[in-house]
Design a protein around this motif. Sequence first.
Motif, PDB file in Angstrom:
ATOM      1  N   PRO A   1       0.798  -1.232   0.000  1.00 47.84           N
ATOM      2  CA  PRO A   1       0.000   0.000   0.000  1.00 47.84           C
ATOM      3  C   PRO A   1       0.827   1.277   0.000  1.00 47.84           C
ATOM      4  N   TYR A   2       2.041   1.211   0.542  1.00 48.10           N
ATOM      5  CA  TYR A   2       2.876   2.404   0.635  1.00 48.10           C
ATOM      6  C   TYR A   2       4.332   2.063   0.315  1.00 48.10           C
ATOM      7  N   SER A   3       5.053   3.040  -0.222  1.00 49.46           N
ATOM      8  CA  SER A   3       6.485   2.866  -0.422  1.00 49.46           C
ATOM      9  C   SER A   3       7.127   2.617   0.935  1.00 49.46           C
ATOM     10  N   ASN A   4       7.925   1.589   1.019  1.00 51.53           N
ATOM     11  CA  ASN A   4       8.405   1.154   2.321  1.00 51.53           C
ATOM     12  C   ASN A   4       9.736   0.443   2.165  1.00 51.53           C
ATOM     13  N   TYR A   5      10.641   0.670   3.103  1.00 50.27           N
ATOM     14  CA  TYR A   5      11.902  -0.054   3.028  1.00 50.27           C
ATOM     15  C   TYR A   5      11.858  -1.344   3.846  1.00 50.27           C
ATOM     16  N   ARG A   6      10.744  -1.564   4.524  1.00 50.07           N
ATOM     17  CA  ARG A   6      10.598  -2.796   5.312  1.00 50.07           C
ATOM     18  C   ARG A   6       9.855  -3.845   4.502  1.00 50.07           C
ATOM     19  N   ALA A   7      10.397  -5.040   4.460  1.00 51.28           N
ATOM     20  CA  ALA A   7       9.772  -6.117   3.696  1.00 51.28           C
ATOM     21  C   ALA A   7       8.361  -6.408   4.196  1.00 51.28           C
ATOM     22  N   ARG A   8       8.139  -6.282   5.493  1.00 49.77           N
ATOM     23  CA  ARG A   8       6.809  -6.619   6.031  1.00 49.77           C
ATOM     24  C   ARG A   8       5.749  -5.616   5.616  1.00 49.77           C
ATOM     25  N   GLY A   9       6.166  -4.512   4.986  1.00 46.61           N
ATOM     26  CA  GLY A   9       5.202  -3.533   4.504  1.00 46.61           C
ATOM     27  C   GLY A   9       4.593  -3.887   3.160  1.00 46.61           C
ATOM     28  N   TYR A  10       5.026  -4.998   2.577  1.00 52.98           N
ATOM     29  CA  TYR A  10       4.546  -5.411   1.265  1.00 52.98           C
ATOM     30  C   TYR A  10       3.698  -6.669   1.387  1.00 52.98           C
ATOM     31  N   ASP A  11       2.640  -6.708   0.608  1.00 55.35           N
ATOM     32  CA  ASP A  11       1.680  -7.800   0.700  1.00 55.35           C
ATOM     33  C   ASP A  11       1.912  -8.906  -0.318  1.00 55.35           C
ATOM     34  N   TYR A  12       2.489  -8.564  -1.455  1.00 56.99           N
ATOM     35  CA  TYR A  12       2.639  -9.530  -2.537  1.00 56.99           C
ATOM     36  C   TYR A  12       4.085  -9.551  -3.012  1.00 56.99           C
ATOM     37  N   TRP A  13       4.545 -10.732  -3.355  1.00 61.24           N
ATOM     38  CA  TRP A  13       5.933 -10.929  -3.761  1.00 61.24           C
ATOM     39  C   TRP A  13       6.023 -11.805  -5.000  1.00 61.24           C
ATOM     40  N   GLY A  14       7.025 -11.500  -5.818  1.00 65.56           N
ATOM     41  CA  GLY A  14       7.333 -12.375  -6.925  1.00 65.56           C
ATOM     42  C   GLY A  14       8.232 -13.519  -6.485  1.00 65.56           C
ATOM     43  N   GLN A  15       8.581 -14.369  -7.432  1.00 61.69           N
ATOM     44  CA  GLN A  15       9.406 -15.550  -7.145  1.00 61.69           C
ATOM     45  C   GLN A  15      10.895 -15.231  -7.154  1.00 61.69           C
ATOM     46  N   GLY A  16      11.264 -14.110  -7.720  1.00 59.40           N
ATOM     47  CA  GLY A  16      12.664 -13.710  -7.731  1.00 59.40           C
ATOM     48  C   GLY A  16      13.378 -14.041  -9.022  1.00 59.40           C
ATOM     49  N   THR A  17      14.430 -13.293  -9.289  1.00 61.89           N
ATOM     50  CA  THR A  17      15.282 -13.534 -10.443  1.00 61.89           C
ATOM     51  C   THR A  17      16.735 -13.391  -9.998  1.00 61.89           C
ATOM     52  N   GLN A  18      17.572 -14.307 -10.433  1.00 62.39           N
ATOM     53  CA  GLN A  18      18.961 -14.338  -9.992  1.00 62.39           C
ATOM     54  C   GLN A  18      19.806 -13.348 -10.777  1.00 62.39           C
ATOM     55  N   VAL A  19      20.586 -12.577 -10.044  1.00 61.63           N
ATOM     56  CA  VAL A  19      21.586 -11.691 -10.634  1.00 61.63           C
ATOM     57  C   VAL A  19      22.941 -12.110 -10.079  1.00 61.63           C
ATOM     58  N   THR A  20      23.853 -12.422 -10.971  1.00 60.40           N
ATOM     59  CA  THR A  20      25.205 -12.811 -10.572  1.00 60.40           C
ATOM     60  C   THR A  20      26.203 -11.910 -11.271  1.00 60.40           C
ATOM     61  N   VAL A  21      27.055 -11.273 -10.471  1.00 58.41           N
ATOM     62  CA  VAL A  21      28.051 -10.346 -11.004  1.00 58.41           C
ATOM     63  C   VAL A  21      29.428 -10.927 -10.718  1.00 58.41           C
ATOM     64  N   SER A  22      30.155 -11.227 -11.771  1.00 60.12           N
ATOM     65  CA  SER A  22      31.495 -11.781 -11.607  1.00 60.12           C
ATOM     66  C   SER A  22      32.529 -10.676 -11.603  1.00 60.12           C
ATOM     67  N   SER A  23      33.622 -10.922 -10.896  1.00 63.40           N
ATOM     68  CA  SER A  23      34.674  -9.898 -10.788  1.00 63.40           C
ATOM     69  C   SER A  23      35.692 -10.033 -11.902  1.00 63.40           C
TER      70      SER A  23
END
Length: 122
Positions: free
Chosen positions: A100-122
């Motif tokens: 409902p509101y912009s929030n830096y706390r994860a518990r402030g969000y109701d819905y989540w996606g499954q995620g996407t992997q980002v890998t950065v090599s040095s």
Amino acid sequence: QVQLVESGGGLVQAGDSLRLSCAASGRTFSSYAMGWFRQAPGKEREFVAAVSRSGGNTYYADSVKGRFTISRDNAKNTVYLQMNSLKPEDTAVYYCAAGPYSNYRARGYDYWGQGTQVTVSS
């Protein structure tokens, strides 16, 4: 109910760029503030960026400020995370979230996606 699907992750080298997308379906997308979070192996999920319902306000973690840009297109029901100057420490699974509101706390969000992997090599 809102369904969120992330895309755009991958394996890149340090200094490269990636753009993540999160497509939403279900209830009115513009009714939700959107956030991006990430979780590295063995670490807690952490806030990356958030954008208000209209897109007029954005918020960033200090670790990504100046390198990442969050934006949204309410006509396309999509939120983006443009990631530039990537570093190995940006390696994580990236999740988008709706709430409902912009929030830096994860518990402030109701819905989540499954995620996407980002890998950065040095």
